[in-house]
Design a protein around this motif. Sequence first.
Motif, mmCIF file in Angstrom:
data_model
loop_
_atom_site.group_PDB
_atom_site.id
_atom_site.type_symbol
_atom_site.label_atom_id
_atom_site.label_comp_id
_atom_site.label_asym_id
_atom_site.label_seq_id
_atom_site.Cartn_x
_atom_site.Cartn_y
_atom_site.Cartn_z
ATOM 1 N N LEU A 1 -2.866 2.024 -4.249
ATOM 2 C CA LEU A 1 -2.909 3.392 -3.723
ATOM 3 C C LEU A 1 -3.924 3.509 -2.591
ATOM 4 O O LEU A 1 -5.010 2.926 -2.660
ATOM 5 N N ALA A 2 -3.545 4.265 -1.569
ATOM 6 C CA ALA A 2 -4.489 4.652 -0.518
ATOM 7 C C ALA A 2 -4.666 6.157 -0.641
ATOM 8 O O ALA A 2 -4.047 6.946 0.078
ATOM 9 N N THR A 3 -5.498 6.550 -1.594
ATOM 10 C CA THR A 3 -5.587 7.961 -1.963
ATOM 11 C C THR A 3 -6.226 8.820 -0.877
ATOM 12 O O THR A 3 -5.907 10.001 -0.752
ATOM 13 N N SER A 4 -7.124 8.244 -0.093
ATOM 14 C CA SER A 4 -7.749 9.014 0.974
ATOM 15 C C SER A 4 -6.709 9.430 2.013
ATOM 16 O O SER A 4 -6.662 10.590 2.451
ATOM 17 N N ASP A 5 -5.850 8.476 2.403
ATOM 18 C CA ASP A 5 -4.768 8.794 3.337
ATOM 19 C C ASP A 5 -3.817 9.827 2.733
ATOM 20 O O ASP A 5 -3.354 10.747 3.415
ATOM 21 N N LEU A 6 -3.514 9.648 1.474
ATOM 22 C CA LEU A 6 -2.574 10.541 0.804
ATOM 23 C C LEU A 6 -3.096 11.967 0.761
ATOM 24 O O LEU A 6 -2.353 12.927 1.043
ATOM 25 N N MET B 1 0.842 -1.188 0.000
ATOM 26 C CA MET B 1 0.000 0.000 0.000
ATOM 27 C C MET B 1 0.876 1.236 0.000
ATOM 28 O O MET B 1 1.799 1.367 0.806
ATOM 29 N N ILE B 2 0.561 2.145 -0.908
ATOM 30 C CA ILE B 2 1.246 3.426 -1.020
ATOM 31 C C ILE B 2 0.278 4.478 -0.522
ATOM 32 O O ILE B 2 -0.725 4.779 -1.183
ATOM 33 N N GLU B 3 0.569 5.043 0.648
ATOM 34 C CA GLU B 3 -0.439 5.905 1.268
ATOM 35 C C GLU B 3 0.121 7.169 1.898
ATOM 36 O O GLU B 3 -0.590 7.862 2.630
ATOM 37 N N SER B 4 1.375 7.516 1.617
ATOM 38 C CA SER B 4 1.964 8.722 2.191
ATOM 39 C C SER B 4 2.832 9.418 1.153
ATOM 40 O O SER B 4 3.274 8.794 0.170
ATOM 41 N N PRO B 5 3.117 10.713 1.344
ATOM 42 C CA PRO B 5 4.019 11.407 0.418
ATOM 43 C C PRO B 5 5.375 10.720 0.305
ATOM 44 O O PRO B 5 5.928 10.602 -0.796
ATOM 45 N N LEU B 6 5.926 10.242 1.424
ATOM 46 C CA LEU B 6 7.223 9.569 1.374
ATOM 47 C C LEU B 6 7.136 8.293 0.552
ATOM 48 O O LEU B 6 8.049 7.973 -0.222
ATOM 49 N N ALA B 7 6.045 7.557 0.700
ATOM 50 C CA ALA B 7 5.871 6.326 -0.073
ATOM 51 C C ALA B 7 5.823 6.620 -1.570
ATOM 52 O O ALA B 7 6.413 5.893 -2.374
ATOM 53 N N SER C 1 -5.116 13.385 2.856
ATOM 54 C CA SER C 1 -5.032 13.952 4.210
ATOM 55 C C SER C 1 -3.611 14.378 4.535
ATOM 56 O O SER C 1 -3.382 15.471 5.084
ATOM 57 N N GLN C 2 -2.648 13.526 4.200
ATOM 58 C CA GLN C 2 -1.259 13.833 4.545
ATOM 59 C C GLN C 2 -0.672 14.948 3.682
ATOM 60 O O GLN C 2 0.303 15.583 4.069
ATOM 61 N N MET C 3 -1.265 15.181 2.529
ATOM 62 C CA MET C 3 -0.830 16.287 1.679
ATOM 63 C C MET C 3 -1.505 17.609 2.063
ATOM 64 O O MET C 3 -1.171 18.660 1.496
ATOM 65 N N TYR C 4 -2.450 17.553 3.014
ATOM 66 C CA TYR C 4 -3.269 18.716 3.366
ATOM 67 C C TYR C 4 -4.012 19.234 2.133
ATOM 68 O O TYR C 4 -4.217 20.435 1.965
ATOM 69 N N ALA C 5 -4.424 18.323 1.275
ATOM 70 C CA ALA C 5 -5.103 18.677 0.031
ATOM 71 C C ALA C 5 -6.611 18.522 0.181
ATOM 72 O O ALA C 5 -7.105 18.086 1.227
ATOM 73 N N ARG C 6 -7.326 18.873 -0.855
ATOM 74 C CA ARG C 6 -8.780 18.738 -0.866
ATOM 75 C C ARG C 6 -9.208 17.763 -1.953
ATOM 76 O O ARG C 6 -8.585 17.673 -3.013
ATOM 77 N N THR C 7 -10.282 17.042 -1.668
ATOM 78 C CA THR C 7 -10.826 16.112 -2.641
ATOM 79 C C THR C 7 -11.706 16.867 -3.628
ATOM 80 O O THR C 7 -12.668 17.526 -3.240
ATOM 81 N N THR C 8 -11.372 16.780 -4.899
ATOM 82 C CA THR C 8 -12.168 17.395 -5.957
ATOM 83 C C THR C 8 -12.465 16.346 -7.025
ATOM 84 O O THR C 8 -11.773 15.328 -7.118
ATOM 85 N N GLN C 9 -13.479 16.602 -7.846
ATOM 86 C CA GLN C 9 -13.858 15.602 -8.830
ATOM 87 C C GLN C 9 -12.734 15.344 -9.820
ATOM 88 O O GLN C 9 -12.518 14.197 -10.235
ATOM 89 N N ASP C 10 -11.987 16.376 -10.199
ATOM 90 C CA ASP C 10 -10.922 16.174 -11.175
ATOM 91 C C ASP C 10 -9.657 15.565 -10.566
ATOM 92 O O ASP C 10 -8.710 15.262 -11.288
ATOM 93 N N ARG C 11 -9.631 15.423 -9.239
ATOM 94 C CA ARG C 11 -8.529 14.771 -8.520
ATOM 95 C C ARG C 11 -7.177 15.450 -8.787
ATOM 96 O O ARG C 11 -6.131 14.801 -8.791
ATOM 97 N N ILE C 12 -7.226 16.754 -8.969
ATOM 98 C CA ILE C 12 -6.027 17.463 -9.387
ATOM 99 C C ILE C 12 -4.893 17.346 -8.370
ATOM 100 O O ILE C 12 -3.724 17.286 -8.726
#
Length: 282
Positions: free
Chosen positions: A140-145, A115-121, A147-158
């Motif tokens: 990929l564990a995109t939900s964890d990623l 599982m790849i779930e962090s910026p370091l991973a 959160s750890q990026m302090y990003a927001r979930t958007t439809q385009d997944r930018i």
Amino acid sequence: MLYVPGCNKRYLEKAKELRADTIILDLGDPILLDAKIQSRDNVIEMLQERGYGKREVVVRVNDFDSPWGLNDIKAVAPLQPDAILFPNIESKEDILNCIAELDRCGGQDISVMVMIESPLAVLNAKEIASASDRIICMVLATSDLISQMYARTTQDRIALTTSLSLVILAARAYGLSVIDGIHSNLKDTASFEYACRMGRDMGFDGKSLVHPDQLAYANDAYTPKPAEIEQAKAIISGLAEANASGRGTVVVDDKLVEHHHVTAAKRLLVQYEMMEELENNI
């Protein structure tokens, strides 16, 4: 690939009837602490029953350094699931330690997913992918990623596109499968369907899911359509005929076809045949 929580026996039983390619028997983060042991016992029972037919059966264990991780490995390794999914892998050393423990527990023949779930991973995806030929898939564990990026979930997944591409590149460089992360908003089917098609077009092999209602959308996105199958066959036969007449390329449906297109077409046909076999045996 459908995550099924080990704590819920009804869900574990229902998964035997679902049109999923892979069932991930989950012992990890979603399980409450006081349900960890019971979840492991439930998963052991499911593995012993071998009731999932032709589906791939994977066990996601707890973190290697958690109070449950080593005991999870010891409990499931003798039962020979198709693969063990190791969470929170961030380096080559992490996955090699997990594989060494799996081997000590009698799991020398069991394949491994990471599982790849962090910026370091993500930044270490290349060294993780190349760590061992036991690794068959990166998930990929995109939900964890997010959160750890302090990003927001958007439809385009930018916020995720760079990370997704880096992991896909690492997986493909070392001949591994790669699976897109979950979509946690169960009611936002429009965004989920978009994510499935985006992931498919980026090069993912499939999507990890958290609810059976999502299966139809993922299956539709990732299953080749009849027109794609016919085009693949035309590409293969077209270039073969061109080569036989001394030409190195050919035009099929107004597109120039070269050898790498044939390789991709053959891969698509193999995938389709595997899907058909699974469909006929569920």
